[in-house]
Design a protein around this motif. Sequence first.
Motif, short mmCIF file in Angstrom:
data_model
loop_
_atom_site.label_atom_id
_atom_site.label_comp_id
_atom_site.label_asym_id
_atom_site.label_seq_id
_atom_site.Cartn_x
_atom_site.Cartn_y
_atom_site.Cartn_z
N GLU A 228 0.83 -1.21 0.00
CA GLU A 228 0.00 0.00 0.00
C GLU A 228 0.87 1.27 0.00
OE1 GLU A 228 -2.79 0.16 3.21
OE2 GLU A 228 -3.71 2.01 2.47
N VAL A 229 1.96 1.20 0.78
CA VAL A 229 2.88 2.34 0.82
C VAL A 229 3.38 2.64 -0.59
CG1 VAL A 229 5.11 3.12 1.70
CG2 VAL A 229 3.59 1.80 3.17
N ALA A 230 3.78 1.58 -1.29
CA ALA A 230 4.32 1.75 -2.63
C ALA A 230 3.26 2.29 -3.59
CB ALA A 230 4.87 0.41 -3.14
N GLU A 231 2.05 1.71 -3.51
CA GLU A 231 1.00 2.14 -4.44
C GLU A 231 0.64 3.60 -4.26
OE1 GLU A 231 -1.30 -2.16 -4.87
OE2 GLU A 231 -2.02 -0.67 -3.43
N LYS A 232 0.54 4.01 -2.98
CA LYS A 232 0.15 5.41 -2.74
C LYS A 232 1.23 6.37 -3.15
CE LYS A 232 -3.57 4.92 0.50
NZ LYS A 232 -4.06 4.92 1.89
N GLN A 233 2.48 5.98 -2.91
CA GLN A 233 3.56 6.88 -3.31
C GLN A 233 3.59 7.04 -4.83
OE1 GLN A 233 7.42 6.00 -1.62
NE2 GLN A 233 8.22 7.99 -2.23
N LEU A 234 3.27 5.94 -5.50
CA LEU A 234 3.26 5.96 -6.96
C LEU A 234 2.11 6.84 -7.47
CD1 LEU A 234 5.12 4.66 -8.91
CD2 LEU A 234 3.61 2.70 -9.06
N GLU A 235 0.96 6.72 -6.80
CA GLU A 235 -0.20 7.49 -7.25
C GLU A 235 0.07 9.00 -7.20
OE1 GLU A 235 -3.96 6.26 -5.87
OE2 GLU A 235 -4.92 7.78 -7.15
N LEU A 236 0.81 9.42 -6.16
CA LEU A 236 1.11 10.85 -6.03
C LEU A 236 1.87 11.39 -7.24
CD1 LEU A 236 2.23 11.03 -2.30
CD2 LEU A 236 0.15 11.98 -3.28
N MET A 237 2.64 10.48 -7.86
CA MET A 237 3.49 10.92 -8.98
C MET A 237 2.69 11.49 -10.15
SD MET A 237 6.62 10.50 -8.15
CE MET A 237 7.39 10.67 -9.75
N PHE A 388 12.65 3.07 -7.81
CA PHE A 388 11.29 2.53 -7.94
C PHE A 388 10.34 3.55 -8.57
CE2 PHE A 388 7.30 2.97 -5.35
CZ PHE A 388 6.51 2.17 -6.14
N LEU A 389 10.42 4.80 -8.11
CA LEU A 389 9.51 5.81 -8.64
C LEU A 389 9.76 6.03 -10.12
CD1 LEU A 389 9.45 8.41 -5.76
CD2 LEU A 389 7.73 6.72 -6.35
N GLN A 390 10.98 5.75 -10.54
CA GLN A 390 11.29 5.94 -11.94
C GLN A 390 10.79 4.78 -12.80
OE1 GLN A 390 15.33 7.38 -13.74
NE2 GLN A 390 13.89 8.92 -13.10
N ASN A 391 11.04 3.53 -12.35
CA ASN A 391 10.61 2.43 -13.21
C ASN A 391 9.25 1.85 -12.80
OD1 ASN A 391 11.15 0.55 -11.14
ND2 ASN A 391 13.32 0.59 -11.70
N GLN A 392 8.71 2.31 -11.67
CA GLN A 392 7.32 2.05 -11.28
C GLN A 392 6.94 0.58 -11.15
OE1 GLN A 392 4.59 4.77 -13.01
NE2 GLN A 392 5.99 6.36 -12.36
N ASN A 393 7.90 -0.29 -10.88
CA ASN A 393 7.62 -1.71 -10.75
C ASN A 393 7.54 -2.09 -9.27
OD1 ASN A 393 7.71 -4.49 -10.65
ND2 ASN A 393 9.03 -4.65 -12.45
N ILE A 394 6.32 -2.24 -8.76
CA ILE A 394 6.14 -2.44 -7.32
C ILE A 394 6.76 -3.75 -6.84
CG2 ILE A 394 4.43 -2.78 -5.51
CD1 ILE A 394 2.66 -0.79 -6.88
N ASP A 395 6.53 -4.85 -7.57
CA ASP A 395 7.05 -6.15 -7.14
C ASP A 395 8.57 -6.12 -7.03
OD1 ASP A 395 4.69 -7.71 -6.84
OD2 ASP A 395 4.45 -7.55 -9.02
N ASN A 396 9.16 -5.58 -8.07
CA ASN A 396 10.61 -5.48 -8.12
C ASN A 396 11.14 -4.65 -6.93
OD1 ASN A 396 13.18 -5.40 -8.94
ND2 ASN A 396 12.81 -4.45 -10.92
N TYR A 397 10.42 -3.57 -6.64
CA TYR A 397 10.81 -2.65 -5.57
C TYR A 397 10.80 -3.35 -4.21
CZ TYR A 397 9.67 1.18 -2.24
OH TYR A 397 9.59 2.05 -1.19
N LEU A 398 9.68 -4.05 -3.92
CA LEU A 398 9.57 -4.70 -2.61
C LEU A 398 10.59 -5.83 -2.49
CD1 LEU A 398 5.70 -4.70 -2.29
CD2 LEU A 398 7.32 -3.08 -1.34
N ASP A 399 10.82 -6.55 -3.59
CA ASP A 399 11.86 -7.58 -3.58
C ASP A 399 13.22 -6.99 -3.26
OD1 ASP A 399 10.34 -9.78 -4.05
OD2 ASP A 399 10.51 -9.68 -6.23
N THR A 400 13.51 -5.84 -3.90
CA THR A 400 14.82 -5.20 -3.69
C THR A 400 14.98 -4.81 -2.23
OG1 THR A 400 14.59 -4.29 -5.90
CG2 THR A 400 16.35 -3.40 -4.55
N LEU A 401 13.94 -4.23 -1.63
CA LEU A 401 14.03 -3.84 -0.22
C LEU A 401 14.38 -5.03 0.65
CD1 LEU A 401 11.04 -1.38 0.33
CD2 LEU A 401 13.46 -0.85 0.52
#
Lengths: 412, 288
Positions: A228-237, A388-401
């Motif tokens: 949810e954190v990722a989705e909302k941050q992305l939506e703001l973009m 993450f904000l640049q390539n917008q891939n949520i799954d990839n982002y959470l995996d990286t974290l």
Amino acid sequence: MRTTLTKALGTMLLCGMMAVLLSSCTSGDSANGKVQIEFFQNKPEAKTTFDELIKTFNAEHDDIQVTQVNPPDAETVLKTRVVKNDIPDIMAMGATDTYSILAQSDIFTDLTDSSLLQTIDPNYIQMLNDLTGMDEVTGIPYATNANGIMYNKTLFKEMGLDVPKTWDELIATAQKIKDAGEIPFYFTYKDDWQTSLPFNALASNLVGIDFYQERRDNKVTFKEKYREVAEKQLELMKYGHGDNFGKAYSDGNRAFANGEAFMYIQGTWAISEIRKANPNVDIGFFPFPTGNDANEIKLVNGIDSLFTIAADTPNREQAETFIAFLLEPENIGRYIDEQTLFSAVEDVKQDDPAVQELMPYIEQGKVIDFPDHYIPAAVQLNSIVQSFLQNQNIDNYLDTLDKEWDKVANRR
Amino acid sequence: MNKRIAPYYWMTVPAVVLFFVFMTLPALQGIYYSFTNYNGFGKEYDFVGFKNYFNLFQDDNVGNAYWFTFKFAIVVTILTNILSLLIALGLNAKIKFRNFFRGIYFLPNILSVLIVGYIFNYLFSNVFPIWGQNLGINALSTNILGSESLAWIGIVIVAVWQSVALNTILYLAGLQTIPITLYEASNLDGAGKWREFWSITFPLIAPFFTINMVLAMKNSLMVFDQIVALTNGGPGRATQSISHLIYTGGFEGGEYAYQSANSVIYFIVIAVISILQIRFLQRREMDL
């Protein structure tokens, strides 16, 4: 904030030489019979304020003389001095990863039962314990800052907008501004640390700080909790300007001061910078509405400065006298006025009009710490979020974290 | 006899001592720490053997930094040498204001990399996009340093802009060593400008070509200042060079020992590349 290798090497060399020089004149009784106290602090912005306060203190005390030390790149200098075992009597710094690591190396005096803590808001003391994972209190919280959404009151009034209290209202407001052909948010994501500001607000409210304890014990993953954190941050973009990754913090302060955007996700520390660019801008500040229950939202509010006393100082008593002086309502009041910060001492209020909307949260203790203080610096959260904000891939982002967290944990 | 030799010792010995204290000793210390879990400060650390080295090979941030750095270094080396050779040829010709132009082209080398970087940073974020918008070119209307796929080009531009100066001077020095009589002779034989360049100029400045290639490669493999001033390794880790990774991870991230291991490996890599380059290019010099 950043330095170059050459500069870093230069500082290191300098520190080395300083350490040699200083070791011959360490604190203690000096020729004039006064006890010398070295006060080391890391905020260049606060140097003048502290100078004035120290002047008053030294005039009032015949037997103590406090000297302020405020070198550039202070945290690195402090770490070097710790290696040299040349620890200043009093150290002031933010409640960051550095503080946590130093506290765990037992170089600070245990102040758990100190009378100095009596007037401090217990929330902030708890914050320190959460940060270090220790039962002892080794730091006295002094001033705090906050992270939220800054808005241009004049522009809001012109368009007849209300301050959003929930996530849906925030998005609706942004949409309205966008429809009018204006810029809702001024993003400054060329500087990677700027991308962590919405992360901090969303993560603290939607997931909470306990997550990090559980993450350390490997009971939970970012993948499970941070979607949810990722989705909302992305939506703001969607509500930025044309060049979100091309503008840096200083560009943003200038643009916001000149009324180019309605809102600016920022910390209170930017207020003085923005006023420098345009003294007439009418700034307002509201907590980040991360969810749809306005009563549940907490303000991200972290310790900007805390005081510690060296464990092996022979002048503990005098050091405490000086800290007690700084904690007097009159003196801390002056400090937070000049620095646009909040007081960790109870019943001392910040009355700057720009941050009045934040005050109720602080007074009622509806605050929560910066989540990124709990993430080891080696994980390099900022660059992960920026990517993450640049390539917008949520799954990839959470995996990286998760992957980076585990990697750093394995190396320790 | 001894009296005549003595001054040379006065020159060499202090240099050796300084070199040892400030270069060799820290390097040896770095190798020592690379086998520990030291975090850069504090007194406690344990020996962990080759664990740091083992972890390095599993860290894709390291791989990513190597990929970026090599891509960057190769492009910069090639561009720098082509441009500086062209400029040197121009500056060596009998043109008006020759000394003035030589001065102008050397300027970038005197300026601090950091200052140049910050100036370009401002241009990239506030000036070039406006030009792009006015010209109606979409790709140029945003800051290229903010794009994961384009940011490295911005750094290449600045790095080449600055390193061309020194290489030009070296090529100029090389061109001056060529006796003018050779050109007179080739003129009489009726050789064209191209023929002259490939058969006389280029072979005779071959040693300078070698040293320029090695220097440019080595300098761009160690790229650091430009990155700090332009992107700070971002966006994400798109422009993180190896030295930048060592610095940020080691000093800011508190993984001093881990990044020491990285720098030991990196030192070996640079040394091997430089030696191979010199060997290869020197053999080529002979062939010409």
